[in-house]
Enzyme design. Structure first.
Site, PDB file in Angstrom:
ATOM      1  CB  SER A   1      66.768  15.856  70.324  1.00 28.89           C
ATOM      2  OG  SER A   1      67.406  17.146  70.634  1.00 28.89           O
TER       3      SER A   1
ATOM      4  CG  ASP B   1      68.865  17.241  63.392  1.00 29.78           C
ATOM      5  OD1 ASP B   1      69.433  16.171  63.186  1.00 29.78           O
ATOM      6  OD2 ASP B   1      69.112  17.781  64.417  1.00 29.78           O
TER       7      ASP B   1
ATOM      8  CG  HIS C   1      70.683  15.149  66.913  1.00 32.38           C
ATOM      9  ND1 HIS C   1      69.946  16.289  66.297  1.00 32.38           N
ATOM     10  CD2 HIS C   1      70.499  14.973  67.994  1.00 32.38           C
ATOM     11  CE1 HIS C   1      69.252  16.662  67.527  1.00 32.38           C
ATOM     12  NE2 HIS C   1      69.696  15.766  68.408  1.00 32.38           N
TER      13      HIS C   1
END
Length: 347
Positions: free
Chosen positions: A194, A116, A86
């Site tokens: 992230s 992911d 992402h």
């Protein structure tokens, strides 16, 4: 010394020529603090600040360029950088800043929305790349100290410390899929973290920070990281083939929303591929002509599966090349069936 006054009627007050106070010697850092300092100094040069450029609709039949930032880390000396999918999703251009060097352009080489995870590669890798040492997530314990390094809110090379709060969590990624074995930590993980590394106290990679659970979007003490054992299976495939291995047994499931509306707990089989492990095990699909339900998978290795996401996560746990014992219900009868787990991308 000279005298001065603050105002009429006030007593004189002395004024000294001000100077800096003497510094009290600090002495050496305690061993525990020095260990954390050494950990950060050893790992930080391997942590990447990733900037992605995307095109976004402006609402008037046009598009404008938008930039977003995330984290990643050096995987090998060839210039491969691991991050979350992402972080780079939809990017038309990517830049990576390592340590204090200039931004380096990169390109996407592999992506896996299901886990992911993504791998990008520096166009001109520097000669001094330092891959992070790999640990294992198999033997982690709740209560272990962990460290997250990343770029929250665009603030580069930020270190946070916490504990492993829980293990074996499940993290939804794409429709009908969850990542199994996820690490939960109370180390502060915020937007921008992230894709960054989660490290153990030896400075080894044990997970990839990927999400927080918070109504505000800011850290609330519940962060999640993809376990390194899974990362170490997926990333080599992303580098070599651009796609991640997909564990399966050779079935096509009935859409989960239809199954849920029918009040059925488990995975209803729509089709069975010829010569697949499911076919070899004698699994029977839903009969479209008669309406007979066929086999419903309700457990994997004794662990209940109520949804397709549960089933896929359990196959991930079993691993490609291994054998799973399925709990299967047909009508009012339940039985156990052993099937091989294969990589669906190689069929």
């Amino acid at each position: 010394m000279v005298a001065g006054t603050l105002g009429a009627g006030l007593l004189p007050w002395p004024v000294w020529a001000a100077g800096p106070r003497a510094i009290t010697p600090r002495g050496p850092l305690p061993a525990a603090e020095q260990q954390v300092v050494n950990l950060f100094e050893g790992a930080a040069p391997s942590v990447a600040y990733i900037t992605s450029e995307t095109l976004q609709s402006d609402g008037w039949f046009g598009a404008e360029v938008a930039q977003s930032a995330g984290s990643g880390f050096v995987w090998d000396g060839e210039g491969h950088i691991v991050t979350n999918f992402h972080v780079v999703e939809g990017a038309r251009r990517l830049w990576v800043r390592l340590d204090s060097g200039p931004p380096l352009e990169a390109r996407l080489v592999g992506r896996s929305p299901e886990y992911d995870l993504a791998v990008i590669r520096l166009q001109r890798p520097p000669a001094n790349l330092r891959p992070l040492p790999l640990g294992s997530s198999r033997d982690l314990k709740i209560g272990q100290t962990v460290y997250a390094i990343g770029n929250p809110f665009g603030l580069s090379r930020t270190l946070t410390q916490g504990l492993i709060s829980a293990l074996d969590r499940e993290l939804p990624t794409t429709d009908y899929r969850e990542v199994a074995g996820v690490i939960q930590t109370d180390a502060a993980i915020n937007p921008g973290n992230s894709g960054g590394p989660l490290l153990d106290s030896a400075g080894r990679l044990i997970g990839v920070n990927t999400a927080i659970r918070s109504a505000s979007g800011s850290s609330s003490g519940v962060g999640f990281a993809i376990p390194v054992d899974l990362v170490n299976r997926v990333v080599p495939a992303l580098i070599s083939r651009g796609v991640a291995p997909m564990p399966g047994i050779g079935i096509s499931p009935v859409r989960p929303d239809w199954v849920a509306r029918a009040g059925i707990a488990g995975v209803v089989i729509a089709d069975v591929a010829r010569n697949s492990p499911a076919a070899e095990a004698g699994l029977r699909p839903f009969n479209r002509r008669s309406g007979e339900l066929g086999d419903v998978i309700i457990a994997v290795n004794g662990r209940p599966v109520a949804t397709l996401a549960n089933f896929v996560a359990e196959l991930d746990r079993v691993g490609i090349g291994n054998t799973a014992e399925l709990g299967v219900r047909r009508g009012d009868t339940e039985r156990k069936v052993r099937v091989r787990v294969i990589d669906l991308t190689m069929r």
